[in-house]
Design an enzyme around this catalytic site. Structure first.
Site, PDB file in Angstrom:
ATOM      1  N   GLU A  38       0.947 -13.395  12.231  1.00 53.56           N
ATOM      2  CA  GLU A  38       1.550 -12.278  12.958  1.00 53.56           C
ATOM      3  C   GLU A  38       1.509 -11.039  12.049  1.00 53.56           C
ATOM      4  O   GLU A  38       1.886 -11.107  10.877  1.00 53.56           O
ATOM      5  CB  GLU A  38       3.010 -12.598  13.320  1.00 53.56           C
ATOM      6  N   HIS A  63       2.559   3.423  -8.984  1.00 54.34           N
ATOM      7  CA  HIS A  63       2.290   2.009  -9.287  1.00 54.34           C
ATOM      8  C   HIS A  63       3.447   1.395 -10.077  1.00 54.34           C
ATOM      9  O   HIS A  63       3.816   0.247  -9.868  1.00 54.34           O
ATOM     10  CB  HIS A  63       0.983   1.867 -10.067  1.00 54.34           C
ATOM     11  N   ASP A  90       0.826  -1.210   0.000  1.00 48.90           N
ATOM     12  CA  ASP A  90       0.000   0.000   0.000  1.00 48.90           C
ATOM     13  C   ASP A  90       0.862   1.263   0.000  1.00 48.90           C
ATOM     14  O   ASP A  90       1.978   1.260   0.520  1.00 48.90           O
ATOM     15  CB  ASP A  90      -0.923  -0.026   1.231  1.00 48.90           C
ATOM     16  N   ARG A 102      -0.286   9.514  -9.801  1.00 42.75           N
ATOM     17  CA  ARG A 102      -0.441   8.284  -9.008  1.00 42.75           C
ATOM     18  C   ARG A 102       0.125   7.059  -9.711  1.00 42.75           C
ATOM     19  O   ARG A 102       0.738   6.193  -9.090  1.00 42.75           O
ATOM     20  CB  ARG A 102      -1.926   8.021  -8.710  1.00 42.75           C
ATOM     21  N   ASN A 142       1.354   3.425  -2.888  1.00 38.04           N
ATOM     22  CA  ASN A 142       1.925   3.865  -4.170  1.00 38.04           C
ATOM     23  C   ASN A 142       1.458   5.267  -4.543  1.00 38.04           C
ATOM     24  O   ASN A 142       2.250   6.107  -5.003  1.00 38.04           O
ATOM     25  CB  ASN A 142       1.499   2.924  -5.301  1.00 38.04           C
ATOM     26  N   TRP A 170       2.997   7.933  -2.287  1.00 40.30           N
ATOM     27  CA  TRP A 170       4.416   8.061  -2.631  1.00 40.30           C
ATOM     28  C   TRP A 170       4.574   9.019  -3.811  1.00 40.30           C
ATOM     29  O   TRP A 170       5.397   9.929  -3.790  1.00 40.30           O
ATOM     30  CB  TRP A 170       4.989   6.678  -2.982  1.00 40.30           C
ATOM     31  N   ASN A 203     -11.049  -2.324  -5.510  1.00 42.04           N
ATOM     32  CA  ASN A 203     -10.282  -1.332  -6.263  1.00 42.04           C
ATOM     33  C   ASN A 203     -10.956  -0.927  -7.588  1.00 42.04           C
ATOM     34  O   ASN A 203     -10.538   0.049  -8.220  1.00 42.04           O
ATOM     35  CB  ASN A 203      -8.845  -1.815  -6.519  1.00 42.04           C
ATOM     36  N   TRP A 204     -12.021  -1.644  -7.983  1.00 41.55           N
ATOM     37  CA  TRP A 204     -12.804  -1.226  -9.162  1.00 41.55           C
ATOM     38  C   TRP A 204     -13.450   0.131  -8.933  1.00 41.55           C
ATOM     39  O   TRP A 204     -13.880   0.787  -9.883  1.00 41.55           O
ATOM     40  CB  TRP A 204     -13.909  -2.239  -9.467  1.00 41.55           C
TER      41      TRP A 204
HETATM   42  C1  IPE Z   1      -5.458  -2.607  -0.319  1.00 37.39           C
HETATM   43  O1  IPE Z   1      -5.138  -1.270  -0.476  1.00 37.39           O
HETATM   44  C2  IPE Z   1      -5.451  -3.309  -1.641  1.00 37.39           C
HETATM   45  C3  IPE Z   1      -4.162  -3.465  -2.274  1.00 37.39           C
HETATM   46  C4  IPE Z   1      -2.991  -3.139  -1.770  1.00 37.39           C
HETATM   47  C5  IPE Z   1      -4.189  -4.056  -3.586  1.00 37.39           C
HETATM   48  P1  IPE Z   1      -6.247  -0.136  -0.629  1.00 37.39           P
HETATM   49  O2  IPE Z   1      -5.509   1.137  -0.768  1.00 37.39           O
HETATM   50  O3  IPE Z   1      -7.186  -0.502  -1.722  1.00 37.39           O
HETATM   51  O4  IPE Z   1      -7.014  -0.232   0.760  1.00 37.39           O
HETATM   52  P2  IPE Z   1      -7.927   0.839   1.496  1.00 37.39           P
HETATM   53  O5  IPE Z   1      -8.948   1.302   0.498  1.00 37.39           O
HETATM   54  O6  IPE Z   1      -7.040   1.956   1.928  1.00 37.39           O
HETATM   55  O7  IPE Z   1      -8.513   0.096   2.649  1.00 37.39           O
HETATM   56  C1  IPE Z   2      -1.477   0.276  -3.367  1.00 41.74           C
HETATM   57  O1  IPE Z   2      -1.261   1.657  -3.455  1.00 41.74           O
HETATM   58  C2  IPE Z   2      -1.676  -0.367  -4.706  1.00 41.74           C
HETATM   59  C3  IPE Z   2      -3.079  -0.689  -5.030  1.00 41.74           C
HETATM   60  C4  IPE Z   2      -4.085  -0.625  -4.222  1.00 41.74           C
HETATM   61  C5  IPE Z   2      -3.318  -1.117  -6.385  1.00 41.74           C
HETATM   62  P1  IPE Z   2      -2.478   2.673  -3.449  1.00 41.74           P
HETATM   63  O2  IPE Z   2      -2.850   2.963  -4.856  1.00 41.74           O
HETATM   64  O3  IPE Z   2      -3.578   2.192  -2.594  1.00 41.74           O
HETATM   65  O4  IPE Z   2      -1.777   3.946  -2.829  1.00 41.74           O
HETATM   66  P2  IPE Z   2      -2.418   4.944  -1.764  1.00 41.74           P
HETATM   67  O5  IPE Z   2      -2.921   4.111  -0.624  1.00 41.74           O
HETATM   68  O6  IPE Z   2      -3.520   5.653  -2.474  1.00 41.74           O
HETATM   69  O7  IPE Z   2      -1.286   5.822  -1.383  1.00 41.74           O
HETATM   70 MG    MG Z   3      -4.060   2.453  -0.637  1.00 42.01          MG
END
Ligand code: IPE
Ligand code: IPE
Ligand code: MG
Length: 222
Positions: free
Chosen positions: A189, A25, A8, A21, A10, A13, A56-57
């Protein structure tokens, strides 16, 4: 040893660096290659990485389609090296709704590496812990099994032969599970790392393994 990672952070960052964004990735995908190598070096037998959740959709389609393309590109670019290095690629999640090309690459990557056994790299793609349990239940029903128990349910999960994760890591500082491996993490854990996924380093993994060795797992006993 099975380590499962919620990769999580990306997007944050990238934002901190004034980048789009999707650049986060891209950097995150590079880490996948690194962390697979580090894990294999450190004797980890199973590594599960959360790449795309069933939730994530909800993101803008441009980001969703970028992530699917990244998956396809990553596999096409890295499969030969992974094959050589003993990595068995497996993917868990729902194939339905995924673009045709993604499903083709999914099958191809698994097939190419199926006889490898140094490390299983299990990518959770269009994966949800609840969907996995529902899919298992529906398969049990369709097999006319009258009564389920833990062994029966487990044997209908996406990767039934894979032992439960010993360790679950989440980067980015968030402290939640976000529908990851709900059945399998009953006694895992948990480790939360205060870094975005693209900044995760081998030392972070080593520190986690070191701390894990000092933890006392009781599994409900004494
Ligand atoms: C969890 O991250 C899913 C993945 C890392 C693929 P999300 O960024 O989707 O989770 P939430 O929405 O913050 O809970
Ligand atoms: C995790 O990074 C990757 C996926 C969920 C695909 P995010 O895209 O959730 O990054 P943040 O949480 O928005 O920073
Ligand atoms: Mg995230």
């Amino acid at each position: 040893m099975h380590i499962a990672i919620i990769m999580d952070g990306n997007g944050r960052w990238a934002k901190e660096k004034g980048l789009p964004r999707v650049e986060g990735h891209r950097r995150g995908a590079l880490k996948v290659e690194d962390v697979t190598e580090w894990s294999a070096d450190l004797g980890v037998r199973y590594l599960t990485l959360y790449a795309f959740s069933t939730e994530n959709w909800r993101r803008p389609w441009e980001e969703v389609s970028f992530l699917f393309n990244l998956f396809v590109e990553f596999m096409k670019m890295k499969i030969r090296k992974m094959k050589r290095e003993g990595v068995r690629v497996r993917i868990i999640g729902r194939k339905e709704k995924l673009p045709k090309e993604v499903v083709e690459v999914w099958d191809w990557a698994e097939n190419e590496t199926k006889s490898n056994n140094k490390i299983d790299l299990i990518i959770a793609l269009n994966y949800g812990g609840r969907s996995e349990i529902i899919d298992a239940v529906n398969r049990i029903i369709s097999e006319n099994i009258e009564k389920a128990d833990e062994d029966i349910l487990r044997s209908h999960l996406y990767a039934p032969d894979v032992p439960d994760p010993d360790i679950v890591v989440r980067t980015s500082g968030e402290m939640r599970i976000s529908n990851f491996l709900l059945w399998q993490i009953a006694y895992s854990e948990l480790f939360f790392v205060d870094k975005y996924w693209p900044d995760f380093e081998k030392e972070d993994l080593e520190r986690i393994l070191e701390e894990f060795r000092g933890r006392h797992r009781r599994f409900g006993g004494l």
